[in-house]
Scaffold this active site. Structure first.
Site, PDB file in Angstrom:
ATOM      1  N   HIS A  18      38.131  37.068  36.000  1.00 33.90           N
ATOM      2  CA  HIS A  18      38.524  37.542  37.327  1.00 33.90           C
ATOM      3  C   HIS A  18      37.354  37.710  38.287  1.00 33.90           C
ATOM      4  O   HIS A  18      37.467  37.377  39.469  1.00 33.90           O
ATOM      5  CB  HIS A  18      39.269  38.872  37.170  1.00 33.90           C
ATOM      6  CG  HIS A  18      39.940  39.348  38.414  1.00 33.90           C
ATOM      7  ND1 HIS A  18      41.084  38.768  38.924  1.00 33.90           N
ATOM      8  CD2 HIS A  18      39.626  40.369  39.265  1.00 33.90           C
ATOM      9  CE1 HIS A  18      41.462  39.409  40.013  1.00 33.90           C
ATOM     10  NE2 HIS A  18      40.588  40.374  40.255  1.00 33.90           N
ATOM     11  N   ASP A  37      43.356  35.433  33.837  1.00 29.36           N
ATOM     12  CA  ASP A  37      41.913  35.457  34.114  1.00 29.36           C
ATOM     13  C   ASP A  37      41.221  36.670  33.508  1.00 29.36           C
ATOM     14  O   ASP A  37      40.130  37.047  33.916  1.00 29.36           O
ATOM     15  CB  ASP A  37      41.661  35.393  35.625  1.00 29.36           C
ATOM     16  CG  ASP A  37      42.108  36.646  36.386  1.00 29.36           C
ATOM     17  OD1 ASP A  37      42.544  37.621  35.742  1.00 29.36           O
ATOM     18  OD2 ASP A  37      42.030  36.641  37.630  1.00 29.36           O
ATOM     19  N   SER A  78      41.007  38.841  44.940  1.00 30.89           N
ATOM     20  CA  SER A  78      41.808  39.824  44.239  1.00 30.89           C
ATOM     21  C   SER A  78      42.709  40.619  45.187  1.00 30.89           C
ATOM     22  O   SER A  78      43.481  40.045  45.955  1.00 30.89           O
ATOM     23  CB  SER A  78      40.869  40.743  43.446  1.00 30.89           C
ATOM     24  OG  SER A  78      41.570  41.568  42.554  1.00 30.89           O
TER      25      SER A  78
END
Length: 433
Positions: free
Chosen positions: A412, A380, A215
């Protein structure tokens, strides 16, 4: 000479035999060690950069801290305590959320053109170089760390913390700035990360490192890479594996500034942390890029007007966050106005797809007070598909090696928890080896 006895021929031969056996045993042990070391997988070290709010952050209050009723943990005014994440203090203490918000806040100083902690709050990131800081960032919730399963898989593959596996936790409230703008905390992290990658290589036969990120850690690590000389990247980076990186921001980046970010704590009202979240340098990084989302595509709408990725400045003013305009225009927009530069190292992007992801927030009134209707698209669940794959054409064309791996129906955070997705992440690490 009287009193002295010499060994007989038989005894002498026995002594020589024992010595030869010892020499032979030593040679066998040395040969076995040599064979074992040569037969071991020649693993490249792995350096892990976690996602946003995924590692421990400690704080210490000084005499300059004046917030009434907000002493350190259990009322102590001295010594370091766990600021993030202390689930029990936030959940059980009536003042916990208020004090947490105040102590987590930062402030942008236009005169120095940099961010800093609020007066009287000192912070540190413990366990740099190790994975301990993001294995269980909250001691009261052992299942909190979504990174833990990945670490277990790496250990099962033979990686060891501090030997072949290294962690690069950071103060996720901060970021870095474009050239010509200071960023004391972000620059210090990049300096430490540079040394960590070099040390990981040196401890492993000078083999270059595999940098695995998740991320926000991916966008941060990308900025780190493109700021290093190309010769350094080629010498010390074997492979860059960003997982679920938001290359062009996300629609929910706008929503978090409007409503606040409760850091996935279900008992915390996002609005209680809105002022704190807006104060952070890193809160401006997820804002969507017009290069990825288009200049005219509405992402947030009220009855009065639409806001696209080109209207971020107007949105900041209209939600009452006008003080965010200057740092956004000077410190964030120059970094993300164009697509991210190719880092010129082998790259494998791993992303989740096929999950309903907010792509437009529609407020029923003229302001942002009511709960918006959400229009969803692909992604996601957090990062929109357009952002996840934004770098593919350019990096495939310019890089020495590029691979985009899409994992269907994985969100995610589950991309580092789901067994199928984890198997893909581990497969790419093995390929890099």
């Amino acid at each position: 000479m009287a009193g002295l006895r010499f060994p007989s021929t038989h005894q002498f031969m026995a002594i020589r035999l024992v010595r030869w056996r010892m020499i032979l045993l030593t040679l066998v042990v040395a040969a076995a060690a040599l064979w074992w070391s040569s037969s071991r997988p020649r693993m490249h070290p792995v350096v892990l950069v976690p996602g946003y709010a995924s590692n421990e952050l400690d704080a210490r209050l000084t005499e300059l801290y004046r917030r009434p009723g907000c002493g350190a943990h259990k009322g102590k005014k001295s010594g370091w305590f766990r600021l993030f994440l202390n689930y029990t203090a936030l959940h059980d203490d009536p003042d916990g959320v208020r004090c947490f918000a105040d102590q987590m806040s930062t402030a942008y100083d236009a005169a120095s053109d940099d961010y800093h902690n609020v007066p009287g709050v000192e912070t540190r990131v413990p366990f740099f170089g190790s994975t301990r800081g993001f294995r269980h960032p909250d001691p009261d919730r052992r299942n909190f760390s979504y990174m833990d399963k990945l670490l277990e898989r790496l250990e099962a593959a033979g990686y060891r913390d501090g030997e072949t596996m290294f962690g690069a936790p950071y103060d996720f409230r901060y970021a870095v700035a474009p050239a010509g703008h200071p960023s004391r905390t972000g620059t210090a992290f990049f300096t430490s990360l540079n040394s960590l990658v070099e040390r990981a290589s040196q401890l492993n036969g000078d083999r270059p490192a595999i940098i695995v990120t998740h991320s926000y850690g991916g966008t941060l690590a990308h900025q780190f890479l493109i700021r290093q000389p190309l010769a350094w990247r080629r010498r010390f980076v074997r492979h860059f594996i960003p997982v679920a990186a938001p290359w062009g921001g996300l629609v929910l980046g706008m929503q978090a500034l409007i409503s606040g970010n409760n850091l996935a704590l279900p008992f915390v009202d996002p609005g209680a942390l809105r002022k704190e979240y807006r104060s952070l340098q890193s809160s401006l990084w997820p804002l969507p890029s017009a290069k990825v989302f288009g200049a005219g595509q509405p992402l947030v709408s009220t009855r009065r007007r639409n806001y696209s990725a080109s209207d971020v400045v107007d949105l900041l003013v209209d939600i009452g966050f006008g003080e965010g305009v200057e740092p956004y225009e000077s410190r964030v927009l120059p970094l993300f106005k164009e697509l991210p530069d190719c880092p010129r190292v082998p790259v494998t992007c791993i992303v989740g797809v096929g999950v309903a992801t907010p792509e437009r927030m529609v407020y029923p009134g003229d302001d942002f007070e009511a709960t918006p209707d959400v229009v969803v698209g692909d992604g996601d669940g957090l990062v929109n598909l357009a952002s996840l794959v934004a770098v593919e054409p350019e990096w495939r064309r310019r890089g020495p090696y590029f691979r985009m791996v899409k994992v269907a129906n994985v969100n995610h955070t589950d991309i580092l928890v789901n067994d199928r997705a984890l198997g893909i992440v581990m497969r790419e690490i093995r390929r890099a080896n």
